[in-house]
Design a protein around this motif. Structure first.
Motif, PDB file in Angstrom:
ATOM      1  N   GLU A 144      56.581  85.331  31.489  1.00 37.26           N
ATOM      2  CA  GLU A 144      56.351  84.229  32.422  1.00 37.26           C
ATOM      3  C   GLU A 144      56.771  84.596  33.835  1.00 37.26           C
ATOM      4  OE1 GLU A 144      57.541  80.142  31.602  1.00 37.26           O
ATOM      5  OE2 GLU A 144      57.503  80.708  29.488  1.00 37.26           O
ATOM      6  N   TYR A 145      57.883  85.292  33.937  1.00 35.59           N
ATOM      7  CA  TYR A 145      58.431  85.588  35.258  1.00 35.59           C
ATOM      8  C   TYR A 145      58.215  87.045  35.640  1.00 35.59           C
ATOM      9  CZ  TYR A 145      60.577  81.090  34.507  1.00 35.59           C
ATOM     10  OH  TYR A 145      60.772  79.775  34.252  1.00 35.59           O
ATOM     11  N   ALA A 146      57.091  87.610  35.175  1.00 41.30           N
ATOM     12  CA  ALA A 146      56.859  89.035  35.380  1.00 41.30           C
ATOM     13  C   ALA A 146      56.794  89.397  36.854  1.00 41.30           C
ATOM     14  CB  ALA A 146      55.562  89.450  34.684  1.00 41.30           C
ATOM     15  N   PHE A 147      56.164  88.513  37.657  1.00 40.00           N
ATOM     16  CA  PHE A 147      56.014  88.855  39.067  1.00 40.00           C
ATOM     17  C   PHE A 147      57.352  88.816  39.794  1.00 40.00           C
ATOM     18  CE2 PHE A 147      51.706  87.610  37.947  1.00 40.00           C
ATOM     19  CZ  PHE A 147      51.041  88.742  38.377  1.00 40.00           C
ATOM     20  N   PHE A 148      58.191  87.838  39.391  1.00 38.80           N
ATOM     21  CA  PHE A 148      59.528  87.799  39.985  1.00 38.80           C
ATOM     22  C   PHE A 148      60.320  89.042  39.587  1.00 38.80           C
ATOM     23  CE2 PHE A 148      58.170  83.421  39.480  1.00 38.80           C
ATOM     24  CZ  PHE A 148      58.284  82.984  40.789  1.00 38.80           C
ATOM     25  N   PHE A 149      60.089  89.452  38.351  1.00 41.10           N
ATOM     26  CA  PHE A 149      60.784  90.644  37.860  1.00 41.10           C
ATOM     27  C   PHE A 149      60.385  91.877  38.653  1.00 41.10           C
ATOM     28  CE2 PHE A 149      60.917  94.043  34.556  1.00 41.10           C
ATOM     29  CZ  PHE A 149      62.277  94.124  34.495  1.00 41.10           C
ATOM     30  N   GLU A 150      59.064  91.997  38.912  1.00 40.11           N
ATOM     31  CA  GLU A 150      58.618  93.134  39.728  1.00 40.11           C
ATOM     32  C   GLU A 150      59.147  93.018  41.150  1.00 40.11           C
ATOM     33  OE1 GLU A 150      57.581  95.355  38.159  1.00 40.11           O
ATOM     34  OE2 GLU A 150      56.352  94.678  36.492  1.00 40.11           O
ATOM     35  N   ALA A 151      59.232  91.762  41.639  1.00 39.48           N
ATOM     36  CA  ALA A 151      59.787  91.577  42.990  1.00 39.48           C
ATOM     37  C   ALA A 151      61.231  92.043  43.025  1.00 39.48           C
ATOM     38  CB  ALA A 151      59.681  90.109  43.391  1.00 39.48           C
ATOM     39  N   VAL A 152      61.973  91.793  41.943  1.00 40.20           N
ATOM     40  CA  VAL A 152      63.353  92.280  41.866  1.00 40.20           C
ATOM     41  C   VAL A 152      63.376  93.800  41.977  1.00 40.20           C
ATOM     42  CG1 VAL A 152      65.285  92.597  40.287  1.00 40.20           C
ATOM     43  CG2 VAL A 152      64.298  90.348  40.594  1.00 40.20           C
TER      44      VAL A 152
ATOM     45  N   PHE B 129      58.236  98.208  36.571  1.00 37.30           N
ATOM     46  CA  PHE B 129      59.578  98.055  37.154  1.00 37.30           C
ATOM     47  C   PHE B 129      60.299  99.403  37.205  1.00 37.30           C
ATOM     48  CE2 PHE B 129      64.118  97.186  36.262  1.00 37.30           C
ATOM     49  CZ  PHE B 129      64.431  96.470  37.391  1.00 37.30           C
ATOM     50  N   LEU B 130      60.220 100.128  36.096  1.00 37.35           N
ATOM     51  CA  LEU B 130      60.880 101.433  36.056  1.00 37.35           C
ATOM     52  C   LEU B 130      60.243 102.394  37.048  1.00 37.35           C
ATOM     53  CD1 LEU B 130      61.535 102.027  32.274  1.00 37.35           C
ATOM     54  CD2 LEU B 130      63.139 101.424  34.059  1.00 37.35           C
ATOM     55  N   PHE B 131      58.917 102.263  37.220  1.00 41.26           N
ATOM     56  CA  PHE B 131      58.239 103.143  38.168  1.00 41.26           C
ATOM     57  C   PHE B 131      58.724 102.882  39.586  1.00 41.26           C
ATOM     58  CE2 PHE B 131      54.710 103.765  41.156  1.00 41.26           C
ATOM     59  CZ  PHE B 131      54.579 105.131  41.026  1.00 41.26           C
ATOM     60  N   GLU B 132      58.888 101.577  39.906  1.00 41.71           N
ATOM     61  CA  GLU B 132      59.383 101.240  41.245  1.00 41.71           C
ATOM     62  C   GLU B 132      60.720 101.925  41.508  1.00 41.71           C
ATOM     63  OE1 GLU B 132      59.582  97.039  41.211  1.00 41.71           O
ATOM     64  OE2 GLU B 132      57.421  96.766  41.329  1.00 41.71           O
ATOM     65  N   LEU B 133      61.597 101.872  40.505  1.00 46.07           N
ATOM     66  CA  LEU B 133      62.915 102.466  40.733  1.00 46.07           C
ATOM     67  C   LEU B 133      62.872 103.978  40.652  1.00 46.07           C
ATOM     68  CD1 LEU B 133      64.696  99.595  39.152  1.00 46.07           C
ATOM     69  CD2 LEU B 133      65.458 100.624  41.243  1.00 46.07           C
ATOM     70  N   ALA B 134      61.880 104.502  39.891  1.00 46.90           N
ATOM     71  CA  ALA B 134      61.739 105.960  39.865  1.00 46.90           C
ATOM     72  C   ALA B 134      61.309 106.465  41.230  1.00 46.90           C
ATOM     73  CB  ALA B 134      60.732 106.360  38.788  1.00 46.90           C
ATOM     74  N   VAL B 135      60.463 105.672  41.916  1.00 49.51           N
ATOM     75  CA  VAL B 135      60.086 106.029  43.287  1.00 49.51           C
ATOM     76  C   VAL B 135      61.333 106.089  44.163  1.00 49.51           C
ATOM     77  CG1 VAL B 135      58.891 105.202  45.335  1.00 49.51           C
ATOM     78  CG2 VAL B 135      57.750 105.150  43.133  1.00 49.51           C
TER      79      VAL B 135
END
Lengths: 204, 149
Positions: A144-152, B129-135
């Motif tokens: 549900e909060y995937a976009f917020f997670f990516e923003a984090v 997410f892991l890719f972002e931090l790998a960058v």
């Protein structure tokens, strides 16, 4: 009977500890002691989280705040070469803005308390029955909060880049070993054969 | 302790079945909190032992300090500087990088628990997410932020 009173007793002990430690953070003269009291505040807050049933948040608080943020604060305190007697004198100067922040926080707390008075059934619910706290977070955080997670993730990336840009200094004249340069050295580059005539030096 | 837990769990079930709604949440909370009794006992033992060291040293150890004894000793001459010298700012960079990867790992704990519920979508989200931090890691490495000169 005693068991039924247990949460209340634990709450009052932990809350009193948290408030007392938080007071000591601003009251103690030595900033290193302040950081230690701050760690105590974090620990008491973690206990309060456990009391509410948020075990994962409590352990996260210990892991991130006590384990990492407190260390960062300690470094900052030790990096600053400030005269603390001088700093105490600026206390009154910051009183207005500090008072505004304190009033806002107080208003927030009153609003939260009033909300729970108006609607007493609406408590904080951390997990459905049968699922643990961490599972309940995991089930919604990545969907549900995937976009917020990516923003984090992006904010963390930004923090990393920002810290590197701001604090990384390359100092000149530091002798470091460059292994690949050492290995890439050949006989042609490293040895020179010079014919020296008798009676003369190798004066360049 | 285990007996006590079971007893509370049973009493919770009974109160729910008999319809007393008020006491039911409190009992479950108490039962939940009793799981933390070992932690509290651990804290108590740690507190007692560490206080015992301090108190016993205060009581039994001979102590007659004077000004010369408690002053800073630095190979015979007077100390040059305050012991609280300034740290290099690079420590701060190390601490920041540590916090960032600490938080990254903290975000992976719920993923590890609920990975079978969230499916491929959740997996892909975490991989991004892991890719972002790998960058970020690659950037730090390239810039030499991980080296200590």
């Amino acid at each position: 009977m005693f068991v039924e009173m247990l949460p209340a007793i634990a709450f009052y002990i932990l809350a009193a500890t948290a408030v007392g430690m938080a007071f000591m953070v601003i009251a103690s003269r030595n900033p290193v002691h302040s950081v230690v009291f701050l760690i105590g505040t974090f620990l008491a807050s973690a206990g309060l989280f456990v009391l509410m049933g948020a075990e994962f948040l409590a352990l996260l608080l210990i892991m991130v705040y006590v384990g990492a943020v407190a260390v960062l604060f300690m470094f900052v305190v030790m990096m600053l070469d400030v005269d603390f007697v001088e700093m105490k004198q600026g206390f009154l100067q910051y009183l207005p803005i500090g008072g505004v922040v304190a009033c806002i926080l107080l208003a927030e707390m009153i609003l939260v308390g009033a909300a729970s008075l108006v609607n007493p059934g609406a408590g904080v619910k951390f997990a459905e029955d049968g699922t643990s706290n961490i599972e309940a977070i995991g089930n919604v955080l990545y969907t549900e909060y995937a976009f917020f997670f990516e923003a984090v993730g992006l904010i963390l990336l930004l923090a990393m880049v920002g810290a590197i840009v701001l604090t990384l200094r390359k100092r000149d004249g530091v002798k470091t070993q460059n292994i690949s340069e050492q290995i890439a050295r050949t006989r042609e580059g490293g040895v020179e054969l010079v014919d020296i005539k008798p009676g003369e030096g190798i004066g360049s | 302790m285990t007996d006590g837990l079971q007893f509370i769990a049973f009493s919770t079930v009974n109160s729910v079945s008999s319809g007393t709604q008020l006491s039911a949440p409190l009992s479950t909370q108490s039962a939940f909190l009793l799981e933390y009794l070992p932690v509290v006992m651990l804290f108590a033992i740690g507190l007692v032992i560490s206080l015992a060291f301090l108190v016993m040293a205060k009581i039994f150890a001979p102590s007659s300090p004077d000004a010369e004894k408690i002053s800073t000793y630095e190979c015979g001459f007077n100390s040059f500087d305050d012991s609280r010298m300034k740290f290099d700012v690079r420590f701060y960079l190390v601490a920041i990088l540590f916090i960032i990867f600490d938080i990254e790992v903290a975000f992976l704990f719920p993923w590890a628990v609920s990975i079978d519920k969230i499916g491929v979508y959740g997996w892909a989200v975490v991989m991004i997410f892991l890719f972002e931090l790998a960058v970020g890691l690659a950037y730090a490495w390239k810039k030499g932020a991980l080296d200590w000169e």
